[in-house]
Design a protein around this motif. Sequence first.
Motif, PDB file in Angstrom:
ATOM      1  N   PRO A  93       0.821  -1.216   0.000  1.00  0.00           N
ATOM      2  CA  PRO A  93       0.000   0.000   0.000  1.00  0.00           C
ATOM      3  C   PRO A  93       0.856   1.267   0.000  1.00  0.00           C
ATOM      4  O   PRO A  93       1.995   1.273   0.462  1.00  0.00           O
ATOM      5  CB  PRO A  93      -0.815  -0.113   1.288  1.00  0.00           C
ATOM      6  N   VAL A  94       0.252   2.363  -0.499  1.00  0.00           N
ATOM      7  CA  VAL A  94       0.988   3.611  -0.716  1.00  0.00           C
ATOM      8  C   VAL A  94       0.163   4.802  -0.237  1.00  0.00           C
ATOM      9  O   VAL A  94      -1.056   4.840  -0.401  1.00  0.00           O
ATOM     10  CB  VAL A  94       1.297   3.794  -2.224  1.00  0.00           C
ATOM     11  N   ILE A  95       0.868   5.786   0.335  1.00  0.00           N
ATOM     12  CA  ILE A  95       0.309   7.126   0.520  1.00  0.00           C
ATOM     13  C   ILE A  95       0.855   7.977  -0.624  1.00  0.00           C
ATOM     14  O   ILE A  95       2.067   8.046  -0.834  1.00  0.00           O
ATOM     15  CB  ILE A  95       0.718   7.736   1.870  1.00  0.00           C
ATOM     16  N   LEU A  96      -0.041   8.623  -1.378  1.00  0.00           N
ATOM     17  CA  LEU A  96       0.346   9.413  -2.546  1.00  0.00           C
ATOM     18  C   LEU A  96       0.257  10.894  -2.189  1.00  0.00           C
ATOM     19  O   LEU A  96      -0.780  11.368  -1.721  1.00  0.00           O
ATOM     20  CB  LEU A  96      -0.580   9.071  -3.712  1.00  0.00           C
ATOM     21  N   VAL A  97       1.365  11.602  -2.400  1.00  0.00           N
ATOM     22  CA  VAL A  97       1.481  13.001  -1.973  1.00  0.00           C
ATOM     23  C   VAL A  97       1.731  13.897  -3.181  1.00  0.00           C
ATOM     24  O   VAL A  97       2.578  13.594  -4.025  1.00  0.00           O
ATOM     25  CB  VAL A  97       2.651  13.160  -0.975  1.00  0.00           C
ATOM     26  N   GLY A  98       1.010  15.002  -3.267  1.00  0.00           N
ATOM     27  CA  GLY A  98       1.204  15.938  -4.367  1.00  0.00           C
ATOM     28  C   GLY A  98       1.383  17.363  -3.889  1.00  0.00           C
ATOM     29  O   GLY A  98       0.702  17.800  -2.951  1.00  0.00           O
ATOM     30  N   HIS A  99       2.292  18.084  -4.518  1.00  0.00           N
ATOM     31  CA  HIS A  99       2.478  19.505  -4.233  1.00  0.00           C
ATOM     32  C   HIS A  99       2.017  20.327  -5.432  1.00  0.00           C
ATOM     33  O   HIS A  99       2.342  20.001  -6.581  1.00  0.00           O
ATOM     34  CB  HIS A  99       3.956  19.814  -3.950  1.00  0.00           C
ATOM     35  N   SER A 100       1.229  21.363  -5.205  1.00  0.00           N
ATOM     36  CA  SER A 100       0.815  22.309  -6.234  1.00  0.00           C
ATOM     37  C   SER A 100       0.091  21.588  -7.378  1.00  0.00           C
ATOM     38  O   SER A 100      -0.901  20.901  -7.153  1.00  0.00           O
ATOM     39  CB  SER A 100       2.048  23.083  -6.723  1.00  0.00           C
ATOM     40  N   TYR A 101       0.578  21.709  -8.620  1.00  0.00           N
ATOM     41  CA  TYR A 101      -0.013  20.981  -9.750  1.00  0.00           C
ATOM     42  C   TYR A 101       0.051  19.471  -9.525  1.00  0.00           C
ATOM     43  O   TYR A 101      -0.788  18.722 -10.047  1.00  0.00           O
ATOM     44  CB  TYR A 101       0.715  21.374 -11.033  1.00  0.00           C
ATOM     45  N   GLY A 102       0.988  19.008  -8.725  1.00  0.00           N
ATOM     46  CA  GLY A 102       1.061  17.586  -8.394  1.00  0.00           C
ATOM     47  C   GLY A 102      -0.215  17.077  -7.748  1.00  0.00           C
ATOM     48  O   GLY A 102      -0.519  15.881  -7.817  1.00  0.00           O
ATOM     49  N   GLY A 103      -0.987  17.972  -7.132  1.00  0.00           N
ATOM     50  CA  GLY A 103      -2.275  17.579  -6.576  1.00  0.00           C
ATOM     51  C   GLY A 103      -3.252  17.135  -7.651  1.00  0.00           C
ATOM     52  O   GLY A 103      -4.074  16.238  -7.436  1.00  0.00           O
ATOM     53  N   GLN A 108      -5.903  12.139 -10.141  1.00  0.00           N
ATOM     54  CA  GLN A 108      -6.180  11.195 -11.222  1.00  0.00           C
ATOM     55  C   GLN A 108      -5.496   9.847 -10.976  1.00  0.00           C
ATOM     56  O   GLN A 108      -6.134   8.789 -11.036  1.00  0.00           O
ATOM     57  CB  GLN A 108      -5.700  11.768 -12.547  1.00  0.00           C
ATOM     58  N   ALA A 109      -4.201   9.865 -10.673  1.00  0.00           N
ATOM     59  CA  ALA A 109      -3.440   8.622 -10.508  1.00  0.00           C
ATOM     60  C   ALA A 109      -3.815   7.878  -9.234  1.00  0.00           C
ATOM     61  O   ALA A 109      -3.609   6.667  -9.132  1.00  0.00           O
ATOM     62  CB  ALA A 109      -1.944   8.926 -10.511  1.00  0.00           C
ATOM     63  N   GLY A 110      -4.386   8.584  -8.281  1.00  0.00           N
ATOM     64  CA  GLY A 110      -4.712   7.983  -6.988  1.00  0.00           C
ATOM     65  C   GLY A 110      -5.831   6.969  -7.008  1.00  0.00           C
ATOM     66  O   GLY A 110      -6.105   6.329  -5.990  1.00  0.00           O
ATOM     67  N   VAL A 111      -6.485   6.788  -8.149  1.00  0.00           N
ATOM     68  CA  VAL A 111      -7.514   5.751  -8.241  1.00  0.00           C
ATOM     69  C   VAL A 111      -6.894   4.356  -8.215  1.00  0.00           C
ATOM     70  O   VAL A 111      -7.604   3.363  -8.047  1.00  0.00           O
ATOM     71  CB  VAL A 111      -8.377   5.925  -9.509  1.00  0.00           C
ATOM     72  N   ASP A 112      -5.583   4.261  -8.382  1.00  0.00           N
ATOM     73  CA  ASP A 112      -4.876   2.976  -8.292  1.00  0.00           C
ATOM     74  C   ASP A 112      -5.207   2.309  -6.954  1.00  0.00           C
ATOM     75  O   ASP A 112      -5.148   2.950  -5.902  1.00  0.00           O
ATOM     76  CB  ASP A 112      -3.362   3.226  -8.387  1.00  0.00           C
ATOM     77  N   ASP A 127     -12.084  18.301  -8.999  1.00  0.00           N
ATOM     78  CA  ASP A 127     -13.126  17.298  -9.167  1.00  0.00           C
ATOM     79  C   ASP A 127     -13.077  16.836 -10.619  1.00  0.00           C
ATOM     80  O   ASP A 127     -12.392  17.439 -11.453  1.00  0.00           O
ATOM     81  CB  ASP A 127     -14.495  17.915  -8.846  1.00  0.00           C
ATOM     82  N   SER A 128     -13.800  15.778 -10.931  1.00  0.00           N
ATOM     83  CA  SER A 128     -13.869  15.318 -12.320  1.00  0.00           C
ATOM     84  C   SER A 128     -14.338  16.465 -13.210  1.00  0.00           C
ATOM     85  O   SER A 128     -15.303  17.167 -12.886  1.00  0.00           O
ATOM     86  CB  SER A 128     -14.840  14.149 -12.439  1.00  0.00           C
ATOM     87  N   GLY A 129     -13.632  16.681 -14.307  1.00  0.00           N
ATOM     88  CA  GLY A 129     -13.974  17.760 -15.227  1.00  0.00           C
ATOM     89  C   GLY A 129     -13.289  19.074 -14.930  1.00  0.00           C
ATOM     90  O   GLY A 129     -13.444  20.036 -15.687  1.00  0.00           O
ATOM     91  N   GLU A 130     -12.509  19.144 -13.841  1.00  0.00           N
ATOM     92  CA  GLU A 130     -11.787  20.370 -13.491  1.00  0.00           C
ATOM     93  C   GLU A 130     -10.292  20.204 -13.778  1.00  0.00           C
ATOM     94  O   GLU A 130      -9.743  19.110 -13.685  1.00  0.00           O
ATOM     95  CB  GLU A 130     -11.991  20.719 -12.019  1.00  0.00           C
ATOM     96  N   SER A 131      -9.651  21.317 -14.083  1.00  0.00           N
ATOM     97  CA  SER A 131      -8.211  21.333 -14.340  1.00  0.00           C
ATOM     98  C   SER A 131      -7.529  22.291 -13.368  1.00  0.00           C
ATOM     99  O   SER A 131      -8.193  23.017 -12.611  1.00  0.00           O
ATOM    100  CB  SER A 131      -7.941  21.788 -15.773  1.00  0.00           C
ATOM    101  N   VAL A 197      -9.164  16.505 -15.101  1.00  0.00           N
ATOM    102  CA  VAL A 197      -9.067  15.104 -14.689  1.00  0.00           C
ATOM    103  C   VAL A 197     -10.382  14.404 -15.021  1.00  0.00           C
ATOM    104  O   VAL A 197     -11.441  15.030 -15.083  1.00  0.00           O
ATOM    105  CB  VAL A 197      -8.763  14.967 -13.181  1.00  0.00           C
ATOM    106  N   THR A 198     -10.307  13.114 -15.235  1.00  0.00           N
ATOM    107  CA  THR A 198     -11.504  12.322 -15.551  1.00  0.00           C
ATOM    108  C   THR A 198     -11.978  11.504 -14.367  1.00  0.00           C
ATOM    109  O   THR A 198     -13.029  10.873 -14.424  1.00  0.00           O
ATOM    110  CB  THR A 198     -11.228  11.382 -16.734  1.00  0.00           C
ATOM    111  N   GLY A 199     -11.199  11.510 -13.294  1.00  0.00           N
ATOM    112  CA  GLY A 199     -11.594  10.812 -12.074  1.00  0.00           C
ATOM    113  C   GLY A 199     -11.015  11.537 -10.882  1.00  0.00           C
ATOM    114  O   GLY A 199     -10.030  12.267 -11.017  1.00  0.00           O
ATOM    115  N   ALA A 200     -11.624  11.380  -9.722  1.00  0.00           N
ATOM    116  CA  ALA A 200     -11.155  12.060  -8.514  1.00  0.00           C
ATOM    117  C   ALA A 200     -11.027  11.040  -7.392  1.00  0.00           C
ATOM    118  O   ALA A 200     -12.018  10.620  -6.786  1.00  0.00           O
ATOM    119  CB  ALA A 200     -12.117  13.174  -8.115  1.00  0.00           C
ATOM    120  N   ALA A 201      -9.778  10.642  -7.115  1.00  0.00           N
ATOM    121  CA  ALA A 201      -9.529   9.583  -6.134  1.00  0.00           C
ATOM    122  C   ALA A 201      -9.989   9.962  -4.732  1.00  0.00           C
ATOM    123  O   ALA A 201     -10.339   9.085  -3.937  1.00  0.00           O
ATOM    124  CB  ALA A 201      -8.041   9.241  -6.126  1.00  0.00           C
ATOM    125  N   TRP A 202     -10.015  11.261  -4.419  1.00  0.00           N
ATOM    126  CA  TRP A 202     -10.391  11.675  -3.066  1.00  0.00           C
ATOM    127  C   TRP A 202     -11.848  11.363  -2.732  1.00  0.00           C
ATOM    128  O   TRP A 202     -12.241  11.392  -1.558  1.00  0.00           O
ATOM    129  CB  TRP A 202     -10.123  13.172  -2.861  1.00  0.00           C
TER     130      TRP A 202
END
Length: 266
Positions: A93-103, A108-112, A127-131, A197-202
């Motif tokens: 298992p992983v904790i995925l961390v993003g800074h700024s645009y990395g968020g 998107q990638a956090g749906v893994d 959210d889905s559909g937001e950039s 993004v097309t998905g929102a892992a949060w």
Amino acid sequence: MSLLYKFWSAAAIALSVAVPFLPSSVSAQSDRKVQVENVVLVHGAWVDGSSWSRVIPLLESKGIRVTAVQLPLTSLADDVAATQRALALIDGPVILVGHSYGGVVITQAGVDPKVKGLVYISALAPDSGESALSLLKSSTVEPPAASQIVPDSVGFTKISRKGIDEDFAEELPSLERDILFATQGPTSAPNALAVPVTGAAWKNKPSWTLITTKDRVIPLELQKTMAQKIGSQVTTLPASHLALLAHPQDVASVIEQAVRGVDQSK
């Protein structure tokens, strides 16, 4: 009664008593909360993985295994793919961390399924559909850094020296600002920052957010709105946008909260 018969009778009784307790014992172990040991760090626009250089040793000193992704910053699809490749190489298992645009990337990638929690450090949480750009444009406050982002003829952007000094890394010494300006990674506005993004892992995973109250890149009110929307556990810090370099201990502390707080069994 032979001794052999007595032995088998005693063994059968012992087994019949012990077996009913096995399922509950196994169940209790499977429900136990276990600390996640892997953290993947995703940097933002105009920097690279070395922006985590002060956070990484702090996490590793706690026994946490750390991977810092190197984003190409050529498109959101490329950046998500780079993060997915990093996740694929990790066992557990992983904790995925993003800074700024990395968020945006971790959203998107956090749906893994390996990802058990998300940490947003002065980050955008769409959210889905937001950039990244649509979120920034939704704010009633234009951040000072916005006027210092300079595009080239094909839409790759950099931050001006004035922007580095006053809006992006203002808490850092001059020599470090020199290095950031010289090494900043050109970031595609049309293919990365403007792509939704097309998905929102949060929506399905717990999240933690560090809000930087002196941020001149992402407005404070936008940071608060996003954190409330995604239901994050919030920590507030009087810091600039590059808190991961200026305040690494505070950033590491928030990531450790996620590592300790997420339930690996889920």
